[in-house]
Design an enzyme around this catalytic site. Structure first.
Site, mmCIF file in Angstrom:
data_model
loop_
_atom_site.group_PDB
_atom_site.id
_atom_site.type_symbol
_atom_site.label_atom_id
_atom_site.label_comp_id
_atom_site.label_asym_id
_atom_site.label_seq_id
_atom_site.Cartn_x
_atom_site.Cartn_y
_atom_site.Cartn_z
ATOM 1 N N ARG A 80 -51.245 5.360 -4.932
ATOM 2 C CA ARG A 80 -49.882 5.341 -5.445
ATOM 3 C C ARG A 80 -49.407 4.205 -6.377
ATOM 4 N NH1 ARG A 80 -49.885 5.334 -0.098
ATOM 5 N NH2 ARG A 80 -48.500 3.716 0.078
ATOM 6 N N CYS A 140 -44.153 -3.658 -9.500
ATOM 7 C CA CYS A 140 -44.442 -3.919 -10.945
ATOM 8 C C CYS A 140 -44.162 -2.583 -11.742
ATOM 9 C CB CYS A 140 -45.753 -4.400 -10.887
ATOM 10 S SG CYS A 140 -47.121 -3.218 -10.753
ATOM 11 N N CYS A 156 -51.564 -1.308 -9.417
ATOM 12 C CA CYS A 156 -50.730 -2.159 -10.085
ATOM 13 C C CYS A 156 -51.125 -2.352 -11.580
ATOM 14 C CB CYS A 156 -50.595 -3.466 -9.384
ATOM 15 S SG CYS A 156 -50.199 -3.543 -7.706
ATOM 16 N N CYS A 158 -48.835 -7.983 -12.025
ATOM 17 C CA CYS A 158 -47.884 -7.716 -10.944
ATOM 18 C C CYS A 158 -47.918 -9.013 -10.195
ATOM 19 C CB CYS A 158 -48.780 -6.686 -9.902
ATOM 20 S SG CYS A 158 -47.718 -6.386 -8.267
ATOM 21 N N ARG A 186 -49.293 -10.938 -4.294
ATOM 22 C CA ARG A 186 -50.481 -11.782 -4.054
ATOM 23 C C ARG A 186 -51.949 -10.934 -4.640
ATOM 24 N NH1 ARG A 186 -52.112 -12.886 2.098
ATOM 25 N NH2 ARG A 186 -52.873 -10.637 1.825
ATOM 26 N N ASP A 189 -52.304 -1.500 -54.923
ATOM 27 C CA ASP A 189 -50.702 -1.749 -54.720
ATOM 28 C C ASP A 189 -50.315 -2.838 -55.339
ATOM 29 O OD1 ASP A 189 -48.299 -0.472 -52.978
ATOM 30 O OD2 ASP A 189 -48.356 -2.659 -53.041
ATOM 31 N N THR A 226 -54.384 -1.352 0.312
ATOM 32 C CA THR A 226 -52.859 -0.894 0.384
ATOM 33 C C THR A 226 -52.755 0.265 -0.008
ATOM 34 O OG1 THR A 226 -52.509 -1.784 -1.652
ATOM 35 C CG2 THR A 226 -52.268 -3.440 -0.023
ATOM 36 N N CYS A 276 -47.335 1.198 -7.536
ATOM 37 C CA CYS A 276 -46.570 -0.092 -7.252
ATOM 38 C C CYS A 276 -45.129 0.184 -7.370
ATOM 39 C CB CYS A 276 -46.977 -1.224 -7.413
ATOM 40 S SG CYS A 276 -46.284 -2.801 -6.992
#
Length: 508
Positions: free
Chosen positions: A67, A72, A38, A42, A45, A450, A34, A69
């Protein structure tokens, strides 16, 4: 080198299969078929194993040609908690890049801060994070630009320079490449109007992992606030910011966020004298929120302890309050030596009134910036409202900060900073370690001397189990906060408090 670098490919794929939100921001999944990348959770699928590679940073995915997504929004996640746990060169460099240092001083300036040559730093970051310093800074600018386009009414040209781009052309090209959308298209996706928010304000949602004990973080900040610099009210905290290009103000809505969301958001409203400080302002507030903490890992480890377990289960997602200015944190720590919190607040308020820079803020009650190190270095210790020895220690610390002998911007090595602090007159281990915890984001600090910690530990030991702080590693700073937490009073609830304000519009 593979894009996965040091990532365990099999473990990453299992996290993607389970859509485990705990890994959002820890690594990114790039899908060859694709051309997009992501976050692990995400909802799309799950791709086949042969079609994915894993990247330690969004910039690494960008550099490989992927690039973001659009479903998401993988860049809208907290950063990796490993950057603070390991505190190696890559993690320290990432903190400085997120603060906008590369935009202000270039790669040479970044290299000087972490103590490496520019060439060696570039090789190291490429090996560890899959991207060069310039690529990492570019990814950060793209993320800031998207947030501003989708959540403000700033002109596109103003967004470009507020995000740190050198030109509108560079801005347009980067946004198109990273998001496969023009700036105008991103602006068209905004999810809510400004709802009457005052002119000049920028509203953002700062990503944090959940659960997030925002109410107790607010209680801590309210208990320690300095008059003139900070104000607090139920669910609201505001303060002034001393930023690289001018003063600013932030107002936060701090509420508990449940664990179900995986990633939650803290609503923030900024007023900035110079929009170029947008990235620095948001990053410094994220440090204050301890936004990159992995509460699941912390709570699982400390919750299994027989001594701490009940405290951890009572307040899941407790954070270690960070800082917006390391120098301020160190000075305030010295002011607070051997006095009550209330006394320290009073003294700090008097110092702010006498030496702080006056500012105009839209939030009533915010009148000054905290005095910078150079100003305090020139103060006569005899005139400070504290014992002479502590006054000399404060001025000595301010002088070292002003000269650059001690640097508290998370760039230097933590051990080097601790040694430099301990070399200063009047600075002991408690002070140096507290500064490391809050100013440097050290997750594994414990303060055995302390008094409050000793008192709480004595009470827990009386219940039959002997505390073992060594077993709390590497999260002893969080263990410390759980020990302090029962002693922290709730935020006062006066009517018409100046920090109170209508809830800002929801942003993305």
């Amino acid at each position: 080198m593979t894009p996965s670098g040091h990532l365990d490919t099999d473990a990453c794929y299992r996290a993607v299969q389970s859509r485990d939100r705990r890994f959002d921001g820890v690594f990114y999944t790039a899908v060859r078929t694709t051309g997009i990348y992501c976050r692990p959770s995400c909802p799309a699928r799950t791709p086949a194993p042969a079609n994915v590679t894993f990247h330690a940073t969004a910039a690494s995915a960008h550099a490989a040609g992927y690039r973001a997504c659009k479903r998401c929004l993988p860049d809208a996640t907290p950063g990796s908690p490993e950057w603070d746990v390991a505190a190696d060169v890559a993690g320290r460099a990432m903190r400085l890049i997120a603060d906008g240092l590369v935009d202000r001083e270039g790669v040479d300036g970044l290299a000087r801060r972490v103590g490496y040559t520019p060439r060696h730093l570039g090789r190291l970051l490429t090996q560890e994070l899959g991207a060069t310093p310039l690529a990492l800074a570019r990814a950060r600018r793209a993320q800031t630009a998207r947030i501003l386009l989708e959540t403000t009414d700033l002109a596109v040209t103003d967004v470009a320079f507020a995000a740190g781009f050198a030109s509108v052309r560079q801005f347009n090209e980067t946004v198109r490449e990273v998001y496969d959308a023009s700036p105008s298209l991103l602006r068209g996706r905004r999810r809510s109007p400004r709802d009457g928010r005052p002119s000049g304000s920028l509203a953002m949602r700062l990503a944090v992992r959940t659960p997030f004990a925002g109410g107790r973080l607010l209680d801590f900040l309210a208990y320690h606030l300095v008059p003139g610099v900070e104000v607090a009210a139920p669910a609201c905290y505001a303060r002034t910011l001393d930023l690289p290009h001018g003063p600013g103000t932030v107002r936060l809505r701090l509420e508990d966020l449940p664990p179900a969301a995986g990633t939650g958001f803290v609503e923030a409203e900024f007023w900035l004298a110079d929009l170029r400080d947008t990235a620095a302002a948001s990053e410094r507030v994220r440090r204050l929120l301890d936004a990159d903490c992995d509460p699941g890992a912390v709570d699982a480890h400390l919750g299994a302890d027989p001594v701490l377990g009940e405290l951890v289960r009572a307040t899941p997602g407790l954070r270690v309050p960070g800082q917006v200015d390391g120098d301020e944190t160190a000075v305030r720590t010295v002011i607070g030596q051997q006095v009550s919190v209330t006394g320290a607040r009073t003294v700090a308020g008097r110092i702010v009134a006498a030496h702080g820079h006056p500012v105009d803020s839209p939030v009533p009650g915010l009148t000054h910036l905290f005095p910078d190190a150079a100003t305090l270095a020139g103060v006569d210790p005899e005139t400070l409202p504290m014992p002479r020895a502590r006054g000399r220690a404060l001025v000595g610390l301010a002088s070292a900060l002003a000269r650059g002998e001690v640097v508290l911007d998370r760039g230097p090595d933590r051990d080097d900073v601790r040694r430099a602090l301990l070399a200063l007159p009047g600075i002991g281990p408690w002070t140096a370690d507290y500064v490391a915890m809050r100013a440097l984001g050290h997750p594994d600090v414990f303060l055995p001397t302390d008094l409050a910690v000793r008192r709480v530990l004595s009470g827990l030991a009386a219940g039959g189990s002997e505390p073992d702080p060594h077993s709390w590693r590497p999260w002893r700073s969080y263990a410390l906060m759980h020990l302090w937490n029962p002693l922290m009073p709730p935020t006062p609830t006066p009517d018409n408090h100046p920090a109170a304000a209508p809830r800002p519009a929801k942003e993305t």
